[in-house]
Design an enzyme around this catalytic site. Structure first.
Site, PDB file in Angstrom:
ATOM      1  N   MET A  40      26.560   1.790 -26.602  1.00 11.14           N
ATOM      2  CA  MET A  40      27.541   2.714 -26.628  1.00 11.14           C
ATOM      3  C   MET A  40      27.311   3.794 -27.426  1.00 11.14           C
ATOM      4  O   MET A  40      28.190   4.714 -27.780  1.00 11.14           O
ATOM      5  CB  MET A  40      29.022   2.283 -26.600  1.00 11.14           C
ATOM      6  CG  MET A  40      29.539   1.440 -25.550  1.00 11.14           C
ATOM      7  SD  MET A  40      30.955   1.063 -25.443  1.00 11.14           S
ATOM      8  CE  MET A  40      31.773   0.616 -26.960  1.00 11.14           C
ATOM      9  N   ALA A  42      26.130   5.858 -31.169  1.00 15.97           N
ATOM     10  CA  ALA A  42      26.274   5.576 -32.660  1.00 15.97           C
ATOM     11  C   ALA A  42      25.347   4.567 -33.185  1.00 15.97           C
ATOM     12  O   ALA A  42      25.930   3.485 -33.885  1.00 15.97           O
ATOM     13  CB  ALA A  42      27.738   5.363 -32.983  1.00 15.97           C
ATOM     14  N   GLU A  45      21.040   0.375 -37.658  1.00 17.18           N
ATOM     15  CA  GLU A  45      20.023  -0.597 -37.837  1.00 17.18           C
ATOM     16  C   GLU A  45      19.835  -1.772 -36.741  1.00 17.18           C
ATOM     17  O   GLU A  45      19.151  -2.571 -36.383  1.00 17.18           O
ATOM     18  CB  GLU A  45      19.638  -1.040 -39.184  1.00 17.18           C
ATOM     19  CG  GLU A  45      18.429  -1.549 -39.613  1.00 17.18           C
ATOM     20  CD  GLU A  45      17.441  -1.056 -39.291  1.00 17.18           C
ATOM     21  OE1 GLU A  45      16.153  -1.708 -38.543  1.00 17.18           O
ATOM     22  OE2 GLU A  45      17.160   0.038 -39.219  1.00 17.18           O
ATOM     23  N   HIS A  47      21.423  -1.734 -33.773  1.00 22.38           N
ATOM     24  CA  HIS A  47      20.673  -1.507 -32.309  1.00 22.38           C
ATOM     25  C   HIS A  47      19.355  -1.317 -32.323  1.00 22.38           C
ATOM     26  O   HIS A  47      18.524  -1.782 -31.443  1.00 22.38           O
ATOM     27  CB  HIS A  47      21.354  -0.173 -31.977  1.00 22.38           C
ATOM     28  CG  HIS A  47      22.881  -0.172 -31.827  1.00 22.38           C
ATOM     29  ND1 HIS A  47      23.684   0.473 -32.471  1.00 22.38           N
ATOM     30  CD2 HIS A  47      23.596  -0.726 -30.730  1.00 22.38           C
ATOM     31  CE1 HIS A  47      24.961   0.448 -32.151  1.00 22.38           C
ATOM     32  NE2 HIS A  47      24.793  -0.536 -31.105  1.00 22.38           N
ATOM     33  N   ASP A 160      28.223  -9.756 -30.908  1.00 27.75           N
ATOM     34  CA  ASP A 160      29.148  -9.886 -29.625  1.00 27.75           C
ATOM     35  C   ASP A 160      28.719 -11.205 -28.932  1.00 27.75           C
ATOM     36  O   ASP A 160      28.490 -11.088 -27.776  1.00 27.75           O
ATOM     37  CB  ASP A 160      28.814  -8.591 -28.793  1.00 27.75           C
ATOM     38  CG  ASP A 160      29.246  -7.532 -29.501  1.00 27.75           C
ATOM     39  OD1 ASP A 160      30.335  -7.065 -29.887  1.00 27.75           O
ATOM     40  OD2 ASP A 160      28.425  -6.581 -29.805  1.00 27.75           O
ATOM     41  N   SER A 195      28.185  -2.387 -37.429  1.00 28.77           N
ATOM     42  CA  SER A 195      28.977  -2.109 -36.326  1.00 28.77           C
ATOM     43  C   SER A 195      29.010  -0.739 -36.195  1.00 28.77           C
ATOM     44  O   SER A 195      29.337  -0.014 -37.328  1.00 28.77           O
ATOM     45  CB  SER A 195      30.118  -2.864 -36.524  1.00 28.77           C
ATOM     46  OG  SER A 195      31.063  -2.257 -35.532  1.00 28.77           O
TER      47      SER A 195
HETATM   48  O1  PAF Z   1      27.924  -3.912 -26.684  1.00 30.60           O
HETATM   49  C1  PAF Z   1      28.091  -2.842 -26.198  1.00 30.60           C
HETATM   50  O2  PAF Z   1      27.989  -1.826 -27.247  1.00 30.60           O
HETATM   51  C2  PAF Z   1      28.765  -2.678 -25.145  1.00 30.60           C
HETATM   52  O3  PAF Z   1      29.883  -3.460 -24.736  1.00 30.60           O
HETATM   53  C3  PAF Z   1      27.864  -2.314 -23.540  1.00 30.60           C
HETATM   54  C4  PAF Z   1      27.155  -3.860 -23.636  1.00 30.60           C
HETATM   55  C5  PAF Z   1      26.681  -1.519 -24.063  1.00 30.60           C
HETATM   56  C6  PAF Z   1      28.651  -2.359 -22.615  1.00 30.60           C
HETATM   57  O4  PAF Z   1      29.267  -1.029 -22.560  1.00 30.60           O
END
Ligand code: PAF
Length: 289
Positions: A40, A42, A45, A47, A160, A195
């Protein structure tokens, strides 16, 4: 011709589903594997570690950036969710991402859309119970992102943990030809799990929020020392969060395969926590094998 920002020259920004499918189909025809990192935005590190994992497993990497309205509750932070798009694209460029798929909500959802993807078991406890409708939004949007990006592999973060389990189940049950991979949690130097929502924390809240990662670490040590009773692993974490004036949403020990509640760690488990510091809800977990 309008001057383009620096990152635009390197990272291809795709705005429509048809363009994304065309690009991906071209790669696939050329025999290249396509990796996808759904986000989503933003980006941090954490990501970027997912991007590197995707790169190890695929020839082409697509990062999707879409703040998905359908996974936020009416009182949640959809409106204020950070959207530093240019900065995200610059980071993607630095990581050698091949394309950023960043559709507008109207591209993803027809105004009269009535079809949802719902996983009915793994999505029930933990965040599913506390955030009604959340996982329905996640499974629906990820199914749609898979249909747009047509990836061979998609990488998600262990932070997650429930989300990854739900998405693995969805991919299996609906026969998506996509390998859903989980990559380890990336932490700040002091232990706080990275996060996009950490930016909401005041300095004081951030300091107090360290109770989560410290409590999890204590649980890990207790487990390493032989403790297997769920309550003995969960209670000190709950207490640590309370002492730091956080509000526990849940602290639960569950099976890593079925998410059933465990009273003792007798097979692979996840110790999962969600807690509020101020108005910010943070989640974290450790795997106990
Ligand atoms: O983990 C996330 O950032 C979101 O839940 C995702 C998997 C991109 C779905 O919108």
């Amino acid at each position: 011709m309008a001057r383009r920002a620096r990152w635009e020259r390197f990272v291809e920004i795709i705005r429509t589903i048809a363009d994304m499918q065309r690009l991906s189909q071209g790669w696939r025809r050329a025999g290249q594997r396509v990796g996808c990192v759904p986000t989503m935005g933003a980006l941090h590190e954490g990501h970027l570690s997912l991007v590197r994992e995707a790169r190890r497993r695929a020839d082409r990497v697509v990062v999707t950036i879409f703040v998905n309205p359908t996974q936020f509750g009416p009182k949640e932070d959809f409106g204020k969710y950070p959207r530093p798009f240019e900065c995200d694209c610059a980071l993607c460029e630095q990581e050698g991402v091949d394309a950023v798929f960043a559709p507008e909500p109207a591209v993803m959802y027809a105004p009269d859309a009535t079809t949802w993807v719902v996983e009915e078991k793994l999505s029930q406890p933990l965040c599913g119970e506390r955030r009604p409708g959340h996982f329905r939004g996640v499974t629906t949007v990820v199914a749609k992102l898979f249909n747009a990006v047509l990836p061979d592999v998609a990488v998600f973060g262990q932070k997650d943990a429930q989300q990854v389990l739900v998405l693995q189940r969805m991919a299996r049950d609906l026969n998506f030809p996509v390998e859903v991979v989980v990559a380890p949690i990336v932490r700040e130097a002091d232990g706080l799990a990275m996060s996009s929502r950490n930016v909401y924390l005041s300095e004081d809240e951030r300091t107090r929020a360290l109770a989560i990662s410290r409590g999890l670490e204590q649980a890990r040590q207790a487990y390493a020392a032989g403790e297997r009773r769920a309550e003995r692993l969960c209670a000190p974490l709950r207490a640590a969060i309370g002492t730091a004036c956080g509000r526990v949403d849940y602290v639960e020990l569950r099976s890593r395969e079925t998410l059933e509640l465990l009273t003792t760690v007798d097979h692979p488990a996840v110790l999962a926590v969600a807690a509020f510091f101020g108005a910010t809800r943070l989640i974290d977990n450790i795997f106990l094998d």
